[in-house]
Design a protein around this motif. Structure first.
Motif, short mmCIF file in Angstrom:
data_model
loop_
_atom_site.label_atom_id
_atom_site.label_comp_id
_atom_site.label_asym_id
_atom_site.label_seq_id
_atom_site.Cartn_x
_atom_site.Cartn_y
_atom_site.Cartn_z
N ILE A 1 0.80 -1.12 0.16
CA ILE A 1 0.02 0.03 -0.05
C ILE A 1 0.90 0.97 -0.08
CG2 ILE A 1 -0.34 0.45 2.53
CD1 ILE A 1 -3.03 0.06 0.09
N PHE A 2 0.46 2.45 -0.62
CA PHE A 2 1.48 3.62 -0.74
C PHE A 2 1.27 4.40 0.42
CE2 PHE A 2 1.53 7.78 -2.13
CZ PHE A 2 3.08 8.02 -2.54
N ASP A 3 -0.04 4.63 0.66
CA ASP A 3 -0.41 5.62 1.64
C ASP A 3 -1.46 4.88 2.65
OD1 ASP A 3 -0.14 8.43 3.02
OD2 ASP A 3 -2.15 8.23 2.69
N LEU A 4 -1.44 4.86 3.93
CA LEU A 4 -2.25 4.29 4.87
C LEU A 4 -2.76 5.33 5.98
CD1 LEU A 4 -3.96 1.85 5.69
CD2 LEU A 4 -1.77 1.18 6.91
N THR A 5 -3.97 5.59 6.18
CA THR A 5 -4.58 6.30 7.22
C THR A 5 -5.41 5.59 8.26
OG1 THR A 5 -4.51 8.34 5.88
CG2 THR A 5 -6.00 8.39 7.71
N VAL A 6 -5.41 5.67 9.38
CA VAL A 6 -6.05 4.96 10.37
C VAL A 6 -7.25 5.95 10.94
CG1 VAL A 6 -6.28 3.42 12.32
CG2 VAL A 6 -4.32 3.32 10.68
N VAL A 7 -8.11 5.56 11.01
CA VAL A 7 -9.42 6.40 11.73
C VAL A 7 -9.67 5.92 13.12
CG1 VAL A 7 -11.52 7.93 11.54
CG2 VAL A 7 -10.13 7.14 9.50
N TYR B 1 -11.70 13.12 10.33
CA TYR B 1 -12.18 12.64 9.15
C TYR B 1 -13.41 13.13 8.47
CZ TYR B 1 -13.81 9.31 5.76
OH TYR B 1 -14.07 8.43 4.77
N LYS B 2 -14.31 13.53 9.48
CA LYS B 2 -15.43 14.24 9.17
C LYS B 2 -15.27 15.62 8.71
CE LYS B 2 -18.48 11.53 12.16
NZ LYS B 2 -19.34 11.44 13.37
N GLU B 3 -14.47 16.39 9.26
CA GLU B 3 -14.05 17.69 8.86
C GLU B 3 -13.13 17.76 7.50
OE1 GLU B 3 -10.92 21.36 10.07
OE2 GLU B 3 -11.41 19.72 11.49
N LYS B 4 -12.16 16.57 7.11
CA LYS B 4 -11.45 16.54 5.93
C LYS B 4 -11.98 15.94 4.63
CE LYS B 4 -8.19 19.17 7.74
NZ LYS B 4 -8.00 20.45 7.21
N ARG B 5 -13.12 14.95 5.14
CA ARG B 5 -13.66 13.99 4.10
C ARG B 5 -12.71 13.40 2.90
NH1 ARG B 5 -19.79 16.27 2.93
NH2 ARG B 5 -20.22 16.95 5.40
N PRO B 6 -11.75 12.86 3.12
CA PRO B 6 -10.81 12.47 2.43
C PRO B 6 -11.32 11.27 1.56
CG PRO B 6 -10.64 11.13 4.75
CD PRO B 6 -11.41 12.35 4.75
N LYS B 7 -10.71 11.52 0.39
CA LYS B 7 -11.18 10.48 -0.72
C LYS B 7 -9.86 9.35 -0.79
CE LYS B 7 -12.37 10.08 -5.59
NZ LYS B 7 -12.70 10.71 -6.92
N THR B 8 -10.32 8.05 -0.84
CA THR B 8 -9.32 7.07 -0.85
C THR B 8 -9.70 6.03 -2.17
OG1 THR B 8 -7.73 5.47 0.59
CG2 THR B 8 -10.34 5.61 0.83
N ASP B 9 -8.62 5.12 -2.25
CA ASP B 9 -8.86 4.10 -3.32
C ASP B 9 -9.66 2.93 -2.58
OD1 ASP B 9 -7.47 4.94 -5.56
OD2 ASP B 9 -5.64 4.79 -4.26
#
Length: 249
Positions: free
Chosen positions: A142-148, A166-174
């Motif tokens: 995996i290239f980039d991993l974020t844990v919530v 997470y709710k504030e930034k609303r990130p998009k991911t694969d």
């Protein structure tokens, strides 16, 4: 006759006995698989009595995947790194710990022809299964991993954020993976995220009951590829049987 079982706090809806009985039947193994519900204050005494009994091995589920580690004599490399154990082999008076969730999650990706290498992923949750998933994703490139996570636990320096962030930034991911128990039977009308905050190409839920959680229902409505935890459950169980039979890491 070989004896196996599952240790946990609440097990009435577990599919493990049926699954392991079928695996043993397919391999011609004469064995039993029991549900062993344990309260937190009775865990140590129960585990030590099992270690000295005629049980060949046990699986471990919520909330004891990390609790059990201090009582083990040996631990596999994957389980040591992950910091969580879901399979234990009793052999020659010793308890040996393994993590087959790791193998089950990797099999889930292989079966569905998902390439993690070079992708971004977000993992919801930071418990034992989430740690196994993080390790598997990293090993798959995996290239980039974020844990919530609701807590501040940081797993091997993985980037961890709060649900509020997470709710504030609303990130998009694969790849978006639910490793929380939110949405599991009987609380099927719950999702770890609202539909409006789910932005991904692939949604994976390690929950297997129900087969389509509200999280996956939302993902499907948004046009994502969806995968539930059924195959992961089967593959981690098959790996556990292999360990109990052959004592392989």
């Amino acid at each position: 006759m070989l004896k196996f079982g599952l240790l946990g706090e609440k097990l009435e809806h577990s599919q493990s006995p049926k699954l392991h009985q079928q695996l043993m039947k397919d391999k011609g193994i004469d064995g039993t698989y029991e549900l062993i519900e344990i309260s937190k204050d009775a865990f140590e005494d129960t585990f030590l009595s099992l270690k000295n009994s005629d049980f060949r091995g046990v699986n471990v589920t919520i909330p004891y995947k990390e609790t059990v580690i201090p009582f083990l004599d040996e631990i596999s490399p994957q389980a040591k790194y992950i910091g969580a154990v879901n399979t234990i082999l009793f052999s020659n008076g010793k308890a040996k710990g393994f993590n087959t969730d790791y193998f089950g999650f990797r099999a889930l990706f292989e079966h569905n022809n998902i390439k993690a290498k070079g992708c971004n992923a977000i993992v919801l949750g930071a418990g034992g299964v989430a740690k196994a998933v993080q390790k598997a994703l990293c090993d798959m490139g995996i290239f980039d991993l974020t844990v919530v996570s609701r807590g501040k636990e940081n797993f091997h320096n993985q980037y961890t954020v709060s649900y509020d962030f997470y709710k504030e930034k609303r990130p998009k991911t694969d790849i978006l993976v639910n490793c929380t128990p939110v949405g599991m039977y009987p609380n099927i009308n719950a999702s770890p995220l609202p539909k409006a905050l789910m932005r991904a190409k692939i949604a994976v839920d390690v929950i297997y009951n129900p087969e389509e959680t509200l999280f996956l229902k939302y993902a499907k409505e948004l046009g994502m590829k969806t995968i539930n935890g059924n195959l992961m459950l089967y593959e981690q169980a098959a790996k556990a049987q292999e360990i109990w039979e052959n004592e392989t890491l």
